[in-house]
Design an enzyme around this catalytic site. Structure first.
Site, PDB file in Angstrom:
ATOM      1  N   SER A   1       4.661   1.379   8.560  1.00  0.00           N
ATOM      2  CA  SER A   1       4.540   0.799   7.371  1.00  0.00           C
ATOM      3  C   SER A   1       5.852   0.483   6.674  1.00  0.00           C
ATOM      4  O   SER A   1       6.078   1.623   6.106  1.00  0.00           O
ATOM      5  CB  SER A   1       3.232   0.585   5.985  1.00  0.00           C
ATOM      6  OG  SER A   1       2.046   1.566   7.277  1.00  0.00           O
TER       7      SER A   1
ATOM      8  N   ASP B   1      -0.074  -7.754   1.545  1.00  0.00           N
ATOM      9  CA  ASP B   1       0.218  -6.453   1.317  1.00  0.00           C
ATOM     10  C   ASP B   1       1.910  -6.157   1.418  1.00  0.00           C
ATOM     11  O   ASP B   1       2.430  -5.150   1.961  1.00  0.00           O
ATOM     12  CB  ASP B   1      -0.166  -5.195   2.772  1.00  0.00           C
ATOM     13  CG  ASP B   1      -0.029  -3.822   2.613  1.00  0.00           C
ATOM     14  OD1 ASP B   1       0.029  -3.200   1.311  1.00  0.00           O
ATOM     15  OD2 ASP B   1      -0.708  -3.073   3.890  1.00  0.00           O
TER      16      ASP B   1
ATOM     17  N   HIS C   1       1.209  -1.132   0.169  1.00  0.00           N
ATOM     18  CA  HIS C   1      -0.120   0.208  -0.213  1.00  0.00           C
ATOM     19  C   HIS C   1       0.755   1.135   0.336  1.00  0.00           C
ATOM     20  O   HIS C   1       0.605   1.885  -0.228  1.00  0.00           O
ATOM     21  CB  HIS C   1      -1.247  -0.087   1.360  1.00  0.00           C
ATOM     22  CG  HIS C   1      -0.553   0.157   2.319  1.00  0.00           C
ATOM     23  ND1 HIS C   1       0.000  -0.696   3.284  1.00  0.00           N
ATOM     24  CD2 HIS C   1      -0.010   1.399   3.094  1.00  0.00           C
ATOM     25  CE1 HIS C   1       0.358  -0.193   4.800  1.00  0.00           C
ATOM     26  NE2 HIS C   1       0.788   1.200   4.194  1.00  0.00           N
TER      27      HIS C   1
END
Length: 484
Positions: free
Chosen positions: A143, A62, A31
């Protein structure tokens, strides 16, 4: 509109170097680089940035792999890649999350403990995979950063937090990273995660179990009572090479009810509704749909298939008509009716001022926001909720809007409506609609929408109006269809 683009934005995330099977890799979240036109890497404490590109993206897990475009020798100088931890961390083990969250420019390290290891839905994908829950803060910018144990081994990748909760973050575990990387190294692309291809219901209610068996006693698991396979030429299940899936079957009670089978999955060739799945991969399934996981822990049985690739086979024990059968099930790819990540560029067809697009989750979010499942019309929300294709190339085609023109006077209020048929023929997908429009020879083209509404356009006048609409609204082309 599908032919236009949103304003350009930029974002920051984390990445790290990893050594897997002797190969140095750069890992981040999918992402973080999804639809990225430019990726720049910056080493800690340095000002220089290095151009990179995405070489593999796994939306389901992901994860993404990056490759340097230039300056590779300078970038890797002094960099010591992390190694994956070979075993899952235990509950209450300490973990350190490294990354570049919001609130500053320098690297940040937060400490927490492992509070749970379980199957969780991955927000960027459409499936549930194994995830590690920690109480360390995971914020935007974290992330793609590594989560390290006390021996500085990588136990996972930070990727999401629980909304409306404090200090509940999630880490993609090392075994999921290992499978993603192994698939790329062996095939050069994203190989996915095995999908069993059916919906199931727990059998915890005694009355339901009695009804399913028709009053007979619940059978003991009898390994090898009969055998079959989706692929008659495949005699060996891929699970045979995975020691974690080789726990010997034991006599006992348990199982789940197969309530719906995806018509496009390999399971449709083997299983039937009302079958009872007793074990998978050699692991007995409890009435609640769980299998033994670790000491004093259980986990949802799809964990077993998620450790395999599409095309692999897994052993099943199935109760049907009072008999226990031992079969091999070929695993498939998830094939949602309403995709979360549609093909790019976005597809559309313009005809006589009517704009048709395939339904996707990004479309639903753009029209009705994050609560689209509550706000979208039932005709569009229901396909997303069920999300099962009847045939492989099925799409939900939506009449997105109608451009105003003399031809469309009195019709412009039709928008966000599901298209059911064109000239009496059920529309299979957007490409099929385009062909129906090209082949139309009658006086009028009739479109049937949800709620039985009808739109009729004179065929030749609509074709002439199409070009006028494109020029008036500065649309580059009358259609954009995905390359198959």
């Amino acid at each position: 509109m599908p032919w236009s683009t949103s304003p350009q934005t930029q974002s920051a995330a984390s990445a790290f170097a990893l050594l897997v099977e002797g190969v140095r890799l750069l890992v981040t979240n999918a992402h973080a680089v999804h639809h990225a036109n430019l990726v720049e890497l910056q080493r800690p404490g340095e000002d220089m940035k290095f151009l990179a590109r995405v070489i593999c993206e796994g939306p389901d897990c992901d994860l993404a792999l990056l490759e340097l475009i230039e300056g590779e020798e300078d970038f890797w100088e002094g960099v010591e890649p992390y190694r994956l931890c070979r075993e899952l961390p235990g509950l209450n083990d300490k973990v350190h999350v490294c990354g570049y969250p919001v609130g500053g420019e320098n690297a940040s390290i937060t400490q927490g403990v492992i509070s749970r290891v379980d199957m969780q839905p991955y927000r960027h994908g459409s499936a549930s995979l194994l995830a590690i829950q920690i109480d360390a803060a995971i914020n935007p910018g974290n992330s793609g950063g590594p989560a390290l144990d006390e021996q500085h081994r990588c136990v996972g990748v930070a990727f999401q937090s629980l909304q409306d909760a404090e200090n509940i973050g999630y880490v993609i575990p090392a075994e999921v990273i290992q499978q993603f990387v192994r698939g790329y190294l062996h095939s050069g692309t994203f190989r996915g995660f095995g999908n069993h291809g059916f919906a199931w219901q727990p059998l915890e209610n005694p009355a339901l179990r009695h009804a399913v068996l028709g009053g007979m006693a619940w059978p003991a698991l009898q390994h090898g009572s009969s055998s079959s396979s989706v692929d008659a030429g495949a005699q060996q299940a891929s699970s045979a090479s995975d020691p974690a899936l080789q726990a010997s079957n034991t006599t006992g009670t348990g199982g789940v009810l197969v309530k719906r089978i995806e018509p496009t999955s390999p399971a449709s060739k083997l299983l039937k509704e009302r079958d009872v799945l007793l074990s998978i991969g050699g692991k007995p399934i409890g009435f609640g749909g769980t299998v033994h996981f670790r000491r004093r822990e259980r986990i949802a049985f799809p964990y077993v298939t998620s450790r395999l690739f599409p095309g692999d086979h897994v052993a099943l024990e199935v109760l049907r008509d009072g008999q226990v059968h031992s079969w091999q099930l070929e695993l498939g790819w998830p094939l949602p009716l309403v995709p979360m990540h549609p093909l790019q560029p976005p597809a559309y067809v313009v005809f006589g001022g009517l704009v048709f697009v395939p339904l996707s989750e990004p479309y639903l979010r753009s029209e009705w926001g994050e609560l689209f499942e509550e706000r979208a019309p039932v005709a569009l929300a229901d396909p997303w909720l069920r999300n099962i294709r009847r045939f492989g190339d099925e799409e939900v085609v939506v009449l997105s809007c109608i451009f105003a023109s003399p031809l469309t006077a009195g019709l412009t209020h039709f928008m966000n409506r599901r298209l059911l048929s064109c000239n009496g023929c059920e529309v299979r997908n957007l490409a099929h609609l385009a062909k129906l429009l090209d082949d139309a020879t009658g006086t009028n083209v009739l479109f049937k929408l949800d709620d039985d509404d009808i739109i009729a356009l004179p065929t030749e006048q609509a074709r002439a109006t199409t070009q006028q609409v494109l020029e008036t609204n500065r649309i580059p082309a009358g259609r954009c269809l995905p390359l198959v």
